[in-house]
Write a protein that holds these residues in place. Structure first.
Motif, PDB file in Angstrom:
ATOM      1  N   ASN A   5      30.067  73.912  70.362  1.00 17.01           N
ATOM      2  CA  ASN A   5      30.065  72.456  70.200  1.00 17.01           C
ATOM      3  C   ASN A   5      31.128  71.807  71.079  1.00 17.01           C
ATOM      4  O   ASN A   5      31.088  70.603  71.315  1.00 17.01           O
ATOM      5  N   SER A   6      32.061  72.601  71.557  1.00 14.73           N
ATOM      6  CA  SER A   6      33.132  72.089  72.408  1.00 14.73           C
ATOM      7  C   SER A   6      32.676  72.032  73.857  1.00 14.73           C
ATOM      8  O   SER A   6      32.173  73.023  74.407  1.00 14.73           O
ATOM      9  N   ASP A   7      32.857  70.883  74.512  1.00 20.91           N
ATOM     10  CA  ASP A   7      32.475  70.775  75.918  1.00 20.91           C
ATOM     11  C   ASP A   7      33.343  71.666  76.791  1.00 20.91           C
ATOM     12  O   ASP A   7      32.862  72.217  77.802  1.00 20.91           O
ATOM     13  N   VAL A   8      34.616  71.858  76.401  1.00 19.80           N
ATOM     14  CA  VAL A   8      35.494  72.726  77.177  1.00 19.80           C
ATOM     15  C   VAL A   8      34.987  74.161  77.133  1.00 19.80           C
ATOM     16  O   VAL A   8      34.956  74.861  78.153  1.00 19.80           O
ATOM     17  N   VAL A   9      34.567  74.598  75.961  1.00 19.59           N
ATOM     18  CA  VAL A   9      34.021  75.950  75.823  1.00 19.59           C
ATOM     19  C   VAL A   9      32.747  76.110  76.659  1.00 19.59           C
ATOM     20  O   VAL A   9      32.565  77.116  77.356  1.00 19.59           O
ATOM     21  N   LYS A  10      31.872  75.116  76.597  1.00 24.71           N
ATOM     22  CA  LYS A  10      30.628  75.199  77.362  1.00 24.71           C
ATOM     23  C   LYS A  10      30.886  75.319  78.856  1.00 24.71           C
ATOM     24  O   LYS A  10      30.242  76.107  79.551  1.00 24.71           O
ATOM     25  N   ILE A  11      31.846  74.534  79.351  1.00 22.47           N
ATOM     26  CA  ILE A  11      32.158  74.592  80.784  1.00 22.47           C
ATOM     27  C   ILE A  11      32.763  75.940  81.141  1.00 22.47           C
ATOM     28  O   ILE A  11      32.412  76.539  82.165  1.00 22.47           O
ATOM     29  N   CYS A  12      33.667  76.451  80.282  1.00 23.57           N
ATOM     30  CA  CYS A  12      34.273  77.765  80.553  1.00 23.57           C
ATOM     31  C   CYS A  12      33.204  78.850  80.629  1.00 23.57           C
ATOM     32  O   CYS A  12      33.203  79.683  81.548  1.00 23.57           O
ATOM     33  N   ILE A  13      32.310  78.844  79.672  1.00 25.78           N
ATOM     34  CA  ILE A  13      31.256  79.855  79.652  1.00 25.78           C
ATOM     35  C   ILE A  13      30.359  79.723  80.869  1.00 25.78           C
ATOM     36  O   ILE A  13      29.962  80.717  81.490  1.00 25.78           O
ATOM     37  N   ASP A  14      30.043  78.492  81.245  1.00 28.76           N
ATOM     38  CA  ASP A  14      29.210  78.279  82.434  1.00 28.76           C
ATOM     39  C   ASP A  14      29.895  78.802  83.688  1.00 28.76           C
ATOM     40  O   ASP A  14      29.235  79.402  84.552  1.00 28.76           O
ATOM     41  N   ARG A  15      31.201  78.592  83.793  1.00 29.75           N
ATOM     42  CA  ARG A  15      31.909  79.068  84.986  1.00 29.75           C
ATOM     43  C   ARG A  15      31.832  80.586  85.100  1.00 29.75           C
ATOM     44  O   ARG A  15      31.650  81.130  86.185  1.00 29.75           O
ATOM     45  N   VAL A  16      31.980  81.277  83.983  1.00 27.36           N
ATOM     46  CA  VAL A  16      31.927  82.742  84.017  1.00 27.36           C
ATOM     47  C   VAL A  16      30.494  83.227  84.192  1.00 27.36           C
ATOM     48  O   VAL A  16      30.205  84.069  85.051  1.00 27.36           O
ATOM     49  N   ALA A  17      29.578  82.699  83.397  1.00 28.03           N
ATOM     50  CA  ALA A  17      28.186  83.167  83.433  1.00 28.03           C
ATOM     51  C   ALA A  17      27.522  82.884  84.763  1.00 28.03           C
ATOM     52  O   ALA A  17      26.755  83.714  85.270  1.00 28.03           O
ATOM     53  N   SER A  18      27.796  81.728  85.371  1.00 27.85           N
ATOM     54  CA  SER A  18      27.156  81.393  86.640  1.00 27.85           C
ATOM     55  C   SER A  18      27.638  82.295  87.768  1.00 27.85           C
ATOM     56  O   SER A  18      26.880  82.600  88.701  1.00 27.85           O
TER      57      SER A  18
END
Length: 405
Positions: free
Chosen positions: A35-48
């Motif tokens: 639910n956290s936008d910071v978490v979503k961005i962090c995960i996207d940076r690693v996963a991408s």
């Protein structure tokens, strides 16, 4: 889950309170860290970045790659892991599930008739349970959000783990992961952001008291209130102003509001704790990184995941005999390397002279298309076998001895 087909307020007042009807309360963050936008961005940076890895089925011999294997497994890894995913999608989702849950489970689906591999699927179960039977065989039981449950041999599942240490089988402290360490920070960060939002809204509110200089009946006060509300609404919504005229019978008394904002350093500190949890630096988070910053991110965060993927897929998709023969699945990182043009050119000059890199591999590093005959490897003649260096420079030891005698 069709993929599992094998293996198994009243009273009398002389004043009207004018406080804008805006909610300024806090809502609980919850337990879902996504639910956290910071978490979503962090995960996207690693996963991408992990999704740029190139999975290949290869055979090695004496620590040297002999050939890339052909066949269905190689095709699935390179082009189409399953019916609805590209390799990029597949790796992206797998890493996302791993970062969210500290565990990721991948199910290899086999043809019921031939036994051949048909696809690999990242699973998103609600709960996972490990079962050990009387013969010490391990089984894993999945329960999905549609209520369906499946029990499979653990050997049939590719299992990736993060923060592995507290539990013998699962990452974190259990199959659903352990977010207690980071959830408190996320909740505090979310509360502070809500505080900023509420402070901004509060500063934009009209707060004051209209004092009616006279004794009015309840009916007249209600009518005056309605007239004032209507005048205020018209002024703000139609005329774009929050100023309205009042007569001598009324007196406006403002209520001063002084909302406090959170210091920038406090917000940055909390955000940095979330970033550190996922192995993402501020430059990577904002996508404004240098060559050195990206290489540090790669070595500390991406490379360990690439190694884990390689080992887990090799063990999960290959037999013991295949592994003993030197066959393995490697997630190569050649599309990941971030470097400046000058760094790439320097690397090409050095690697090509050693015969390590072909013409097409050099062109690929520069983002150029391959050329015909570009698979040749060139090597400088300025290098010699270390064991023959003496012979190359001054002749044989024997000759030198003879000349000295």
């Amino acid at each position: 889950m069709a993929i599992f087909k094998r293996k198994s307020k009243t009273g009398s007042f002389d004043a009207l309170q004018l406080i804008s009807n805006l909610n300024t309360f806090y809502t609980p963050f919850g337990n879902n860290i996504s639910n956290s936008d910071v978490v979503k961005i962090c995960i996207d940076r690693v996963a991408s970045q992990c999704a740029k890895l190139k999975p290949r089925f290869i055979k090695t011999e004496n620590d040297k790659t002999v050939t890339e294997k052909k066949g269905r497994l190689s095709f699935l890894l390179k082009y189409k892991p399953n019916e609805i995913m590209t390799p990029y999608d597949f790796i992206y989702k797998t890493i996302t599930l791993l970062l969210l849950n500290d565990n990721a489970f991948i199910y290899p689906k086999f043809d019921k008739q031939t036994g051949g591999l048909k696809g690999v699927y990242p699973l998103r179960p609600v709960t996972v349970e490990m079962i050990v039977d009387t013969s010490d065989a391990y089984f894993i039981k999945f329960l999905f959000d549609n209520g369906e449950s499946y029990t499979l041999p653990y050997d049939n599942i590719i299992h990736l783990r993060r923060h592995y240490g507290q539990n013998d089988i699962f990452g974190g402290t259990g199959s659903s992961g352990d977010h207690e360490a980071i959830l408190k920070t996320i909740s505090i960060n979310d509360s502070l952001l809500q505080g900023i939002d509420n402070a901004i809204k509060s500063s934009m509110q009209i707060r004051g008291i209209i004092k009616m200089n006279g004794m009015l009946s309840e009916v007249d006060k209600k009518k005056q209130r309605e007239l004032f509300d209507a005048a205020l609404s018209e002024s703000m919504n139609v005329k774009g102003s929050s100023i309205i005229p009042i007569d001598l019978k009324s007196e406006y008394i403002p209520l001063n509001v002084d909302p406090k904002l959170i210091e920038k350093e406090t917000l940055e500190f909390l955000q940095s704790k979330i970033l550190d949890y996922f192995g993402v630096s501020v430059p990577i988070f904002t996508s404004k990184y240098t060559e050195e910053e990206f290489n540090s991110f790669y070595e500390s965060t991406i490379e360990p995941l690439a190694i884990q993927l390689s080992e887990a897929f090799s063990l999960g998709l290959l037999t013991d005999n295949q592994i003993e023969r030197g066959e393995e699945i490697i997630f190569f990182s050649e599309r990941l390397q971030y470097a400046s043009w000058n760094t790439k050119v320097t690397a090409i000059e050095k690697l090509m002279s050693l015969g390590i890199m072909s013409l097409n591999e050099s062109r690929a590093l520069l983002g150029l298309e391959p050329i015909e005959g570009g698979n040749k490897r060139l090597q400088s003649l300025n290098f010699v076998d270390a064991d023959k260096a003496n012979q190359y420079q001054v002749g044989t030891e024997e000759s030198k001895d003879e000349n000295n005698s």
